[in-house]
Every structure is written in C-alpha cells, then in structure tokens.
Write an enzyme that holds these catalytic residues in place. Structure first.
Site, mmCIF file in Angstrom:
data_model
loop_
_atom_site.group_PDB
_atom_site.id
_atom_site.type_symbol
_atom_site.label_atom_id
_atom_site.label_comp_id
_atom_site.label_asym_id
_atom_site.label_seq_id
_atom_site.Cartn_x
_atom_site.Cartn_y
_atom_site.Cartn_z
ATOM 1 N N ALA A 55 0.857 -1.224 -0.019
ATOM 2 C CA ALA A 55 0.126 0.046 -0.055
ATOM 3 C C ALA A 55 0.750 1.153 0.200
ATOM 4 O O ALA A 55 0.355 2.327 -0.095
ATOM 5 C CB ALA A 55 -0.834 -0.030 1.246
ATOM 6 N N ARG A 126 12.186 8.356 1.541
ATOM 7 C CA ARG A 126 13.117 9.360 1.713
ATOM 8 C C ARG A 126 12.041 10.798 1.666
ATOM 9 O O ARG A 126 11.447 10.821 0.887
ATOM 10 C CB ARG A 126 14.010 9.326 0.726
ATOM 11 C CG ARG A 126 15.049 8.318 0.883
ATOM 12 C CD ARG A 126 16.099 8.414 -0.347
ATOM 13 N NE ARG A 126 17.222 9.555 -0.160
ATOM 14 C CZ ARG A 126 17.981 9.960 -1.075
ATOM 15 N NH1 ARG A 126 17.992 9.281 -2.360
ATOM 16 N NH2 ARG A 126 18.588 11.096 -0.888
ATOM 17 N N ASN A 139 13.364 1.741 9.189
ATOM 18 C CA ASN A 139 13.273 0.530 8.271
ATOM 19 C C ASN A 139 13.822 -0.760 8.562
ATOM 20 O O ASN A 139 13.534 -1.716 8.204
ATOM 21 C CB ASN A 139 13.908 1.076 6.843
ATOM 22 C CG ASN A 139 12.948 1.858 6.258
ATOM 23 O OD1 ASN A 139 11.783 2.286 6.597
ATOM 24 N ND2 ASN A 139 13.356 2.447 5.141
ATOM 25 N N HIS A 222 24.060 0.717 -3.203
ATOM 26 C CA HIS A 222 22.688 1.375 -3.585
ATOM 27 C C HIS A 222 22.784 2.602 -2.836
ATOM 28 O O HIS A 222 21.571 2.976 -2.516
ATOM 29 C CB HIS A 222 21.785 0.353 -3.525
ATOM 30 C CG HIS A 222 20.177 0.930 -4.218
ATOM 31 N ND1 HIS A 222 20.229 1.391 -5.406
ATOM 32 C CD2 HIS A 222 19.166 1.086 -3.291
ATOM 33 C CE1 HIS A 222 18.881 1.925 -5.499
ATOM 34 N NE2 HIS A 222 18.273 1.531 -4.428
#
Length: 358
Positions: A55, A126, A139, A222
C-alpha cells in the site's frame, strides 16, 4: 438448489480476496481456488508472489505492474494499512493473476505461506534532506520483522529486498535468515535495478541513443558513492570525455536525490523504483522458469571483493543468483571510485550485521 449453492460458492470465492481474513488454509479446502498448480482463473500455471508493503508509494505501482505479469498466478498484497483498498483496486484488472490482500501483523504468515518470490518495498520513504542511512532506524526493524516471517513461512522463496538503505538491510535479512537456519545467499537479492535504469537512461541521452539499446553495468552498492557505473564497459562500446564521465557518474549516484528534490517534499522515486522492481522481479521469475542467460545487476553475497555483499551482474536461475560475475577491467577513474565505494559499503554492511547481533 444445488445450482444456487454452487453459484453462492463461486460468488464467495470471487469476493474472498477483499476479505483480509481469507487465508491459504481456507483456500486449501476449496476445490477450485486451491488447485495444485495454483492456476489463475482461466490462466496458465505460474508463480506465487507476495509484495510486503503493497500500500506504500512504491508498493501500489509495483502491485499494478506485477498484476500485469503473465508469469504471476497468485499475487499476495500485504501491508499494515490500506491493503484491502489496494487489493480491491488491483483485482479489477482483467489479467490472469489472482489477487489477495492481507492486513496487519496477524496476517503476515498467511500472506507469506507458499510463496515463490517475496518482494519487500516496505518502509518509510526518503524526504528532502534525508539520506538512505537516515532511514535505517525505522526501516531496519521493519525488515527484521518481515524477514522473520519469510524464514518461518516460505524459507525457500527468493527475496527481492528494496527497503532502504539496501546496503544495510540486505545484511540485516541475511543475519535474520542465519539465525533461523534458512539462509541461502543465492536467494537474497538486493534490488539495485533503478541504478542501472538511470545509468542506461542518462548515458543514452549523452550518446543520442534509445535507452533500450544501452547497457551500463552498475556495481558496488545502492547509495551515493557506493553506486559505481562502469562507463568503460558500456554497450554499445562508447568513449566519454572526462567531463562527461564526471557528469554521468554524479548524476547516476544522485538520481534519487534529484527526484526527492524535484518532488519538493511530496515523495521520493516511487514510480521509477516500482518499474525497476517489476523489471527485476520479472527477471527472477524467468530464472525460476528456467530461462537461459537471465542477467541483471543485484546486491548479493559475493566474493568479488573482500566485502560480504557487493552489487555486480548475476545470472538468475531456478535457485536464485546462480552465478556472480567479476568486475572485469576497470580504468583508473573506476578503480578510485571502487575504493571509495568499498570504504563506505563496509560500514553500511557492518551496521546491518550489528543491528541483529547486538
């Protein structure tokens, strides 16, 4: 009366995906929806895919894109909020995959049971001024909880980890799986495909080519300087001026920041990330199917450098990342960039390890 009973049963099955209380255990009792090969209604046998964080900003677009993938027969959409709404919306698409929604921690296990591929975009996005490492405190805990569910309910699934900072969350996931005794390094894949997509796009702009004709290996990690595009290995073979190399490298490394700033507080790179995640997931599914020469870049357990994890090209197959490719020849600019990337990566990886071992 028997016809009416059958009709009611069919109606109940069709509407079941809108009810978060519907579980795989209930499905198994159903002679139609619990078929052995998990066919979509009227479709071909395919793979079972779960999206954790369906979602969210990335998750919603990713759910749509995975519903469109013909290799998906069953699509489980999980989130702690709004999962029923996304499920209802996506389920109205007339593609083959059956969609089911799962809401909240109590239904995580049902969402994961029997999955072939688990995609994890869950977490906070972010915001302006934030780095991926700023996201770590929130996270990290989310990834830990979700991976504990994976270890318990679908330990053989391939995991595509998107939640940032990927340079740390992949290490967190690995430690969770090690603790559970289910760790298979070939099946834990950090998704760095957006870095490659950006590199292909930006290089194509400079060369005046279609991005689909360009292939830029992007190695390292990353985030920021850990993202290292190997412009000396671009296909088709191309040469760049020093200023072009500097421009392209900086733009590829800061592509996420470019989007965050352009959205001015209204979000991060959700659309392009969903595209990249769907592209990588499709590659994983083609690998699972047994297709030959499925090659993508990914942040994986690696012996390419002295680091435990590193992003390079990998060959995807039935067991995940079945081959990890070496870096190939680097020019001086890339060798300097590699050392910077490794220094930054080492700390990020250790941060993830320490989060679980503390």
């Amino acid at each position: 009366m028997e016809f009416r009973g059958d009709a009611n049963k069919r109606i109940a099955m069709i509407s079941a995906h809108l009810q978060p209380s519907f579980t795989p255990q209930m499905e198994a009792k159903n002679s139609v929806m619990g078929r052995e090969n998990c066919r979509a209604k009227g479709g071909n046998p395919g793979f079972k895919v779960a999206i954790l964080g369906a979602a969210g900003g990335i998750g919603q677009s990713l759910s749509l894109l995975m519903k469109m993938n013909p290799l998906v027969s069953l699509l489980h959409l999980y989130d702690v909020v709004n999962a029923p709404g996304v499920t209802a919306d996506v389920s109205h698409m007339d593609t083959g995959a059956v969609v089911r929604g799962f809401l909240g921690a109590k239904q995580l296990e049902d969402a994961l049971t029997g999955m072939d591929l688990v995609i994890i975009p869950a977490g906070v996005p972010r915001k302006p001024g934030m780095t991926r490492d700023d996201l770590f405190k929130i996270n990290a805990g989310i990834v830990k909880t979700l991976c504990e569910g994976v270890a318990k309910c679908c330990p053989n699934a391939i995991v595509n980890l998107i939640s940032n900072p990927v340079n740390s969350t992949v290490a967190i996931a690995a430690e969770v799986f090690k603790k559970a005794g289910t760790y298979d390094p070939k099946k834990l894949l950090g998704v760095t495909t957006l870095d490659v997509a950006r590199a292909n796009t930006f290089v194509a702009e400079v060369l005046g080519l279609d991005p689909r004709e360009v292939d830029v290996p992007v190695v390292g990690g990353h985030a920021g300087v850990t993202i290292l595009p190997l412009l000396s290995q671009v296909k088709p073979p191309s040469s760049f001026t020093p200023s072009e190399i500097e421009y392209l490298t900086n733009r590829i490394q800061n592509g996420g920041t470019e989007v965050v700033e352009a959205k001015a507080g209204a979000g991060s790179a959700t659309l392009s990330m969903a595209y990249a995640a769907a592209k990588f997931a499709d590659a994983c599914l083609r690998g699972l199917r047994g297709d030959a020469n499925v090659i993508e870049c990914s942040f994986v357990a690696s012996q390419v450098t002295e680091l435990a994890f590193f992003a390079t090209k990998v060959r995807l197959g039935r067991t995940g990342a079945e081959e990890v490719f070496q870096l190939g020849p680097l020019n001086e600019y890339e060798r300097v960039g590699l050392e910077k990337a490794k220094e930054e990566l080492a700390g990020s990886i250790q941060k993830g390890v320490d989060f679980i071992r503390k």
